[in-house]
Scaffold this motif. Structure first.
Motif, PDB file in Angstrom:
ATOM      1  N   TYR A 109       0.808  -1.217   0.000  1.00 14.08           N
ATOM      2  CA  TYR A 109       0.000   0.000   0.000  1.00 14.08           C
ATOM      3  C   TYR A 109       0.848   1.277   0.000  1.00 14.08           C
ATOM      4  O   TYR A 109       0.666   2.146  -0.850  1.00 14.08           O
ATOM      5  N   TRP A 110       1.769   1.409   0.952  1.00 16.43           N
ATOM      6  CA  TRP A 110       2.528   2.651   1.076  1.00 16.43           C
ATOM      7  C   TRP A 110       3.549   2.812  -0.036  1.00 16.43           C
ATOM      8  O   TRP A 110       3.816   3.936  -0.473  1.00 16.43           O
ATOM      9  N   THR A 111       4.110   1.705  -0.516  1.00 13.74           N
ATOM     10  CA  THR A 111       5.043   1.786  -1.655  1.00 13.74           C
ATOM     11  C   THR A 111       4.290   2.279  -2.885  1.00 13.74           C
ATOM     12  O   THR A 111       4.754   3.203  -3.581  1.00 13.74           O
ATOM     13  N   TRP A 146      12.678  -0.216  -4.070  1.00 16.30           N
ATOM     14  CA  TRP A 146      13.200  -0.019  -2.713  1.00 16.30           C
ATOM     15  C   TRP A 146      13.156   1.455  -2.340  1.00 16.30           C
ATOM     16  O   TRP A 146      12.776   1.805  -1.225  1.00 16.30           O
ATOM     17  N   ASP A 147      13.506   2.319  -3.272  1.00 11.84           N
ATOM     18  CA  ASP A 147      13.454   3.761  -3.019  1.00 11.84           C
ATOM     19  C   ASP A 147      12.031   4.182  -2.655  1.00 11.84           C
ATOM     20  O   ASP A 147      11.810   4.880  -1.661  1.00 11.84           O
ATOM     21  N   GLY A 175       7.578   5.319   1.063  1.00  7.77           N
ATOM     22  CA  GLY A 175       6.289   4.885   1.593  1.00  7.77           C
ATOM     23  C   GLY A 175       6.324   4.707   3.100  1.00  7.77           C
ATOM     24  O   GLY A 175       5.348   5.024   3.794  1.00  7.77           O
ATOM     25  N   GLN A 176       7.442   4.208   3.613  1.00  8.54           N
ATOM     26  CA  GLN A 176       7.571   4.068   5.061  1.00  8.54           C
ATOM     27  C   GLN A 176       7.541   5.425   5.746  1.00  8.54           C
ATOM     28  O   GLN A 176       6.959   5.571   6.822  1.00  8.54           O
ATOM     29  N   ARG A 177       8.142   6.428   5.104  1.00  5.57           N
ATOM     30  CA  ARG A 177       8.093   7.783   5.667  1.00  5.57           C
ATOM     31  C   ARG A 177       6.660   8.333   5.625  1.00  5.57           C
ATOM     32  O   ARG A 177       6.209   8.978   6.567  1.00  5.57           O
ATOM     33  N   ALA A 179       1.696   9.596   8.615  1.00  2.22           N
ATOM     34  CA  ALA A 179       0.264   9.369   8.803  1.00  2.22           C
ATOM     35  C   ALA A 179      -0.032   8.697  10.143  1.00  2.22           C
ATOM     36  O   ALA A 179      -1.176   8.388  10.454  1.00  2.22           O
ATOM     37  N   GLY A 180       1.032   8.432  10.916  1.00  2.91           N
ATOM     38  CA  GLY A 180       0.858   7.815  12.214  1.00  2.91           C
ATOM     39  C   GLY A 180       0.683   6.308  12.152  1.00  2.91           C
ATOM     40  O   GLY A 180       0.209   5.702  13.098  1.00  2.91           O
TER      41      GLY A 180
END
Length: 76
Positions: free
Chosen positions: A19-21, A60-61, A66-68, A73-74
Motif C-alpha cells: 500500500y505505502w510503496t 526499494w526507493d 512509503g515508510q516515511r 500518517a501515524g
C-alpha cells in the motif's frame, strides 16, 4: 540504477504490504512510476514479485518513501 538490493532488502520488499510503496509511487513518481504504483497495488502475488524484481532499486526507493509517508500518517 543504483546498487542491487541485498537479499535481506529484497526479502523485506517482497514481504511488506504494498500500500505505502504504491502510494509513494503514485504521489511522488514520474508518470511511469505513478502507473507502476497503480499496477503494483492491483497485482496478484506473482505479478507483484515480477514488478519488485524487475525494478528492485526503484521499488526499494519508493518503499522507503512509503515508510516515511506511513510514519507521517501515524501508521509507522
Amino acid at each position: 540504477m543504483t546498487h542491487p538490493l541485498t537479499p535481506p532488502q529484497q526479502q523485506e520488499l517482497e514481504q511488506a504490504p504494498v500500500y505505502w510503496t504504491a502510494r509513494a509511487m503514485q504521489e511522488q513518481g514520474s508518470r511511469f512510476y505513478r502507473a507502476l504504483g497503480e499496477a503494483l497495488e492491483a497485482a496478484d502475488a506473482q505479478n507483484r514479485r515480477l514488478i519488485l524484481r524487475t525494478w528492485p532499486a526503484a521499488c526499494w526507493d519508493f518503499y522507503e518513501r512509503g515508510q516515511r509517508l506511513a510514519a507521517e500518517a501515524g501508521e509507522g
